[in-house]
Design an enzyme around this catalytic site. Structure first.
Site, PDB file in Angstrom:
ATOM      1  N   LYS A 202     -49.286  26.613 -17.106  1.00  0.00           N
ATOM      2  CA  LYS A 202     -50.144  25.946 -18.090  1.00  0.00           C
ATOM      3  C   LYS A 202     -51.078  24.968 -17.391  1.00  0.00           C
ATOM      4  O   LYS A 202     -50.685  23.886 -16.964  1.00  0.00           O
ATOM      5  CB  LYS A 202     -49.327  25.178 -19.146  1.00  0.00           C
ATOM      6  CG  LYS A 202     -50.212  24.905 -20.346  1.00  0.00           C
ATOM      7  CD  LYS A 202     -49.903  23.684 -21.132  1.00  0.00           C
ATOM      8  CE  LYS A 202     -50.423  22.385 -20.654  1.00  0.00           C
ATOM      9  NZ  LYS A 202     -51.894  22.226 -20.621  1.00  0.00           N
ATOM     10  N   GLY A 255     -48.004  15.601 -12.901  1.00  0.00           N
ATOM     11  CA  GLY A 255     -48.835  14.859 -13.850  1.00  0.00           C
ATOM     12  C   GLY A 255     -48.438  13.406 -13.873  1.00  0.00           C
ATOM     13  O   GLY A 255     -47.887  12.885 -12.899  1.00  0.00           O
ATOM     14  N   SER A 256     -48.677  12.786 -15.014  1.00  0.00           N
ATOM     15  CA  SER A 256     -48.439  11.347 -15.108  1.00  0.00           C
ATOM     16  C   SER A 256     -46.950  11.042 -15.231  1.00  0.00           C
ATOM     17  O   SER A 256     -46.172  11.842 -15.764  1.00  0.00           O
ATOM     18  CB  SER A 256     -49.186  10.783 -16.318  1.00  0.00           C
ATOM     19  OG  SER A 256     -48.719  11.420 -17.490  1.00  0.00           O
ATOM     20  N   THR A 257     -46.573   9.858 -14.792  1.00  0.00           N
ATOM     21  CA  THR A 257     -45.181   9.427 -14.890  1.00  0.00           C
ATOM     22  C   THR A 257     -44.771   9.328 -16.364  1.00  0.00           C
ATOM     23  O   THR A 257     -43.654   9.699 -16.736  1.00  0.00           O
ATOM     24  CB  THR A 257     -44.996   8.081 -14.165  1.00  0.00           C
ATOM     25  OG1 THR A 257     -45.277   8.304 -12.779  1.00  0.00           O
ATOM     26  CG2 THR A 257     -43.591   7.538 -14.309  1.00  0.00           C
ATOM     27  N   GLY A 260     -44.071  12.747 -17.571  1.00  0.00           N
ATOM     28  CA  GLY A 260     -42.868  13.185 -16.859  1.00  0.00           C
ATOM     29  C   GLY A 260     -41.600  12.675 -17.529  1.00  0.00           C
ATOM     30  O   GLY A 260     -40.626  13.405 -17.694  1.00  0.00           O
ATOM     31  N   GLU A 277     -43.587  15.888  -9.951  1.00  0.00           N
ATOM     32  CA  GLU A 277     -44.451  15.225  -8.969  1.00  0.00           C
ATOM     33  C   GLU A 277     -45.352  14.324  -9.792  1.00  0.00           C
ATOM     34  O   GLU A 277     -46.214  14.807 -10.525  1.00  0.00           O
ATOM     35  CB  GLU A 277     -45.238  16.272  -8.172  1.00  0.00           C
ATOM     36  CG  GLU A 277     -45.691  15.749  -6.820  1.00  0.00           C
ATOM     37  CD  GLU A 277     -47.074  15.135  -6.867  1.00  0.00           C
ATOM     38  OE1 GLU A 277     -47.149  13.930  -7.188  1.00  0.00           O
ATOM     39  OE2 GLU A 277     -48.050  15.845  -6.608  1.00  0.00           O
ATOM     40  N   CYS A 311     -53.183  11.898  -6.405  1.00  0.00           N
ATOM     41  CA  CYS A 311     -51.902  11.198  -6.583  1.00  0.00           C
ATOM     42  C   CYS A 311     -51.566  10.340  -5.368  1.00  0.00           C
ATOM     43  O   CYS A 311     -50.921   9.312  -5.503  1.00  0.00           O
ATOM     44  CB  CYS A 311     -50.788  12.180  -6.918  1.00  0.00           C
ATOM     45  SG  CYS A 311     -50.561  13.433  -5.665  1.00  0.00           S
ATOM     46  N   GLU A 408     -51.445   2.994 -11.794  1.00  0.00           N
ATOM     47  CA  GLU A 408     -52.285   4.019 -11.173  1.00  0.00           C
ATOM     48  C   GLU A 408     -53.611   4.107 -11.930  1.00  0.00           C
ATOM     49  O   GLU A 408     -53.623   4.383 -13.122  1.00  0.00           O
ATOM     50  CB  GLU A 408     -51.553   5.362 -11.231  1.00  0.00           C
ATOM     51  CG  GLU A 408     -52.253   6.446 -10.456  1.00  0.00           C
ATOM     52  CD  GLU A 408     -51.439   7.744 -10.421  1.00  0.00           C
ATOM     53  OE1 GLU A 408     -50.877   8.126 -11.459  1.00  0.00           O
ATOM     54  OE2 GLU A 408     -51.386   8.365  -9.350  1.00  0.00           O
TER      55      GLU A 408
HETATM   56  P1  ADP Z   1     -53.141  13.019 -17.036  1.00  0.00           P
HETATM   57  O1  ADP Z   1     -52.722  11.704 -17.630  1.00  0.00           O
HETATM   58  O2  ADP Z   1     -53.535  12.903 -15.619  1.00  0.00           O
HETATM   59  O3  ADP Z   1     -54.077  13.818 -17.890  1.00  0.00           O
HETATM   60  P2  ADP Z   1     -50.820  14.352 -17.975  1.00  0.00           P
HETATM   61  O4  ADP Z   1     -49.494  13.987 -17.450  1.00  0.00           O
HETATM   62  O5  ADP Z   1     -51.200  13.876 -19.337  1.00  0.00           O
HETATM   63  O6  ADP Z   1     -51.849  13.873 -16.894  1.00  0.00           O
HETATM   64  O7  ADP Z   1     -51.036  15.921 -17.957  1.00  0.00           O
HETATM   65  C1  ADP Z   1     -50.583  16.779 -16.943  1.00  0.00           C
HETATM   66  C2  ADP Z   1     -50.223  18.113 -17.565  1.00  0.00           C
HETATM   67  O8  ADP Z   1     -49.174  17.895 -18.505  1.00  0.00           O
HETATM   68  C3  ADP Z   1     -51.354  18.771 -18.350  1.00  0.00           C
HETATM   69  O9  ADP Z   1     -51.273  20.181 -18.167  1.00  0.00           O
HETATM   70  C4  ADP Z   1     -51.021  18.408 -19.779  1.00  0.00           C
HETATM   71  O10 ADP Z   1     -51.530  19.337 -20.723  1.00  0.00           O
HETATM   72  C5  ADP Z   1     -49.514  18.457 -19.764  1.00  0.00           C
HETATM   73  N1  ADP Z   1     -48.859  17.674 -20.822  1.00  0.00           N
HETATM   74  C6  ADP Z   1     -49.313  16.542 -21.411  1.00  0.00           C
HETATM   75  N2  ADP Z   1     -48.451  16.124 -22.357  1.00  0.00           N
HETATM   76  C7  ADP Z   1     -47.411  16.999 -22.367  1.00  0.00           C
HETATM   77  C8  ADP Z   1     -46.204  17.122 -23.123  1.00  0.00           C
HETATM   78  N3  ADP Z   1     -45.884  16.246 -24.064  1.00  0.00           N
HETATM   79  N4  ADP Z   1     -45.371  18.156 -22.846  1.00  0.00           N
HETATM   80  C9  ADP Z   1     -45.683  19.044 -21.888  1.00  0.00           C
HETATM   81  N5  ADP Z   1     -46.811  19.000 -21.158  1.00  0.00           N
HETATM   82  C10 ADP Z   1     -47.679  17.995 -21.380  1.00  0.00           C
END
Ligand code: ADP
Length: 504
Positions: A202, A255-257, A260, A277, A311, A408
């Site tokens: 995804k 992605g973001s903490t 995560g 990560e 990152c 960050e």
């Molecule tokens: P950023 O803040 O840098 O946009 P995110 O952590 O929001 O990073 O997004 C990283 C990935 O996680 C993207 O593919 C996003 O669509 C996906 N994502 C965001 N929210 C969720 C969630 N609740 N469950 C699963 N995946 C998610």
């Protein structure tokens, strides 16, 4: 030390995109399930835009839970009935074939990535796409080299024969961010496919373009249906449905903490494996004896490269006091030479931020730094649109209690602090929450090794910053992540160890 912003923002021509890439980019995109392209069941779409102009590139299908269910069932079927029992050599051959095919399309993929993400074409062509291909190639080699161990049992070695096997985990969801879209796809697909897992990828909703071109090339490379499915859509809908699905056995997330942490809770339903990560706030520590010309350039690149959307960005700079002014002046001088423009412009050094949301977020952080008393000596204001440009920005006199030093920012914003000794910089540089990476700049071997041992980060670079290699494991300490990617550790993370015991 107060420097005028000399960087020029240019929106003018010299924008490169081939007819082939332009035609692909303009077409509406569908979901990739079972080696076919189809609309979302409910017909939903979303648009991806060119961050250099804010203009829509095309519509993408937005997967909802019924599309996720179809993709997961396809991946499950492919795992059970095809991929798991494909010989490692056949898996390796398919992966190498894909790597070769991708190599033929480097220029096109680089253009699509620059268009969608905004990063400079010079970078996508030389780094993002070729490095992604090398990761696929590297992991093709691992497909035939994953082994267990054989051993006698410790209490009855003559009566039993024991050995371990590495079994692929099954269906894995690879959820990736927007800062290195194609490269992150390879970080996930390479080890998963080598280990014998099937994957649903995804991409981030901001940057799904190259993933769909990758899907087409996966079909052309001859992969069996369902081994890779690719779902575009929103995190809270598509991503959340993947994390929820009982047939998904592992989530590999970058992605973001914040997301995560949510994901860990959501994955507890069927106790999925989770590898993470996450964010970082990486220190770059320059001692007075370092090769300053090299260190200054590297410090600038570590925070302004990819517009700071990295990152492992060297977002917190610590400089030994006697050389602080010289280093900061050197960074500012270099930053002023960076040419800001659309990623597709051949002359661009610094592209736009990925979205309006991201630009506003970065601007908000800088304002917070200003209010907290940091001195902004370069940049500090978004550039006028169109596009989401933010200039290189340098803050002096930041302290560990300031939000700009703690959180960050993910933008071209450097926080800097002078320090007086190795002992005194360690507690400043060690972040309570993040521990992704750090770099140390010194010619003194003892200082280098002592700092490398003591600093709380998963990746430590000495006299360099941000060096990645397929054979070097990468993963964060503390809240920067769980597990490691790349290298042997990265592929083993897609396997479970099974122990077999035979009575002799
Ligand atoms: P950023 O803040 O840098 O946009 P995110 O952590 O929001 O990073 O997004 C990283 C990935 O996680 C993207 O593919 C996003 O669509 C996906 N994502 C965001 N929210 C969720 C969630 N609740 N469950 C699963 N995946 C998610």
């Amino acid at each position: 030390m107060n420097a005028p912003l000399k960087n020029r923002l240019f929106h003018d021509a010299k924008t490169q995109i081939s007819a082939e890439a332009a035609a692909f980019a303009a077409r509406p995109k569908q979901l990739f399930i079972d080696n076919t392209f189809r609309d979302a069941v409910d017909g939903g779409v979303f648009a991806s835009e060119d961050p250099a102009t804010g203009i829509k590139i095309c519509d993408f299908a937005a997967a909802t839970s019924s599309d996720v269910d179809a993709a997961v069932r396809s991946s499950h079927d492919a795992f059970e009935n095809r991929w798991r029992d494909t010989t490692p050599a056949a898996r390796a051959a398919l992966m190498l074939g894909l790597a070769n095919l991708l190599t033929e399309h480097v220029d096109e993929l680089a253009e699509l990535e620059s268009l969608d993400n905004g990063k400079p074409l010079s970078v996508t062509r030389s780094l993002d796409i070729p490095f992604a291909i090398e990761i696929i190639r590297y992991y093709a080699g691992w497909a035939t080299k994953l082994t267990g161990k054989t051993f006698g049992l410790s209490l009855a070695s003559h009566d039993y024969h024991g050995y371990t096997l590495r079994a692929p985990i099954g269906v894995v969801a690879g959820i990736i961010p927007w800062n290195y879209p194609f490269l992150q796809a390879a970080f996930k697909l390479g080890p998963a496919l080598a280990a014998g897992c099937t994957m649903i990828l995804k991409p981030a909703e901001q940057t799904p373009l190259t993933a769909i071109r990758l899907a087409e090339l996966i079909v052309e490379a001859g992969f069996p249906k369902g081994v890779v499915n690719i779902l575009t859509g929103f995190g809270r809908i598509t991503g959340a449905a993947l994390v929820d699905h009982p047939l998904v056995r592992k989530v590999s997330f970058t992605g973001s903490t914040q997301v995560g942490k949510m994901l860990v809770q959501a994955a507890s339903g069927n106790l999925k494996r989770v590898s993470l990560e996450l964010g970082g706030k990486s220190p770059l520590i320059i001692f007075a004896d370092a090769d300053l010309d090299v260190a200054i350039l590297a410090a600038a690149n570590a925070i302004f490269g990819n517009s700071g959307q990295v990152c492992v960005a060297g977002s917190r700079l610590f400089v030994e006091r006697p050389i602080y002014d010289k280093v900061m002046q050197g960074i500012i001088d270099h930053a002023q030479t960076l040419r800001i423009g659309a990623g597709l412009n051949e002359d661009t050094d610094l592209g736009p931020l990925v979205s309006a949301v991201q630009r506003n977020r970065v601007a908000g952080y800088v304002e917070e730094g200003r209010k907290a008393g940091a001195e902004i000596v370069l940049g500090g204001e978004p550039l006028d649109g169109p596009g989401y440009f933010y200039p290189p920005t340098v803050l002096l006199g930041t302290t560990p209690d300031m939000v700009v030093q703690r959180e960050e920012i993910f933008g071209p914003v450097l926080c800097s602090t002078p320090f007086d000794s190795a002992e005194l910089v360690l507690p400043l540089a060690d972040h309570d929450e993040y521990g992704l990476a750090a770099s140390i700049w010194t010619r003194d071997l003892s200082t280098a090794h002592m700092m490398a041992r003591k600093i709380g980060a998963g990746a430590v670079w000495v006299n360099c910053h941000g060096v990645f290699d397929p054979h070097l494991p990468f993963g964060g300490f503390k809240q920067s992540g769980w597990g490691q990617e790349l290298a042997q550790e990265g592929v083993e993370a897609y396997t479970s160890v099974k122990s077999v015991t035979m009575k002799l």
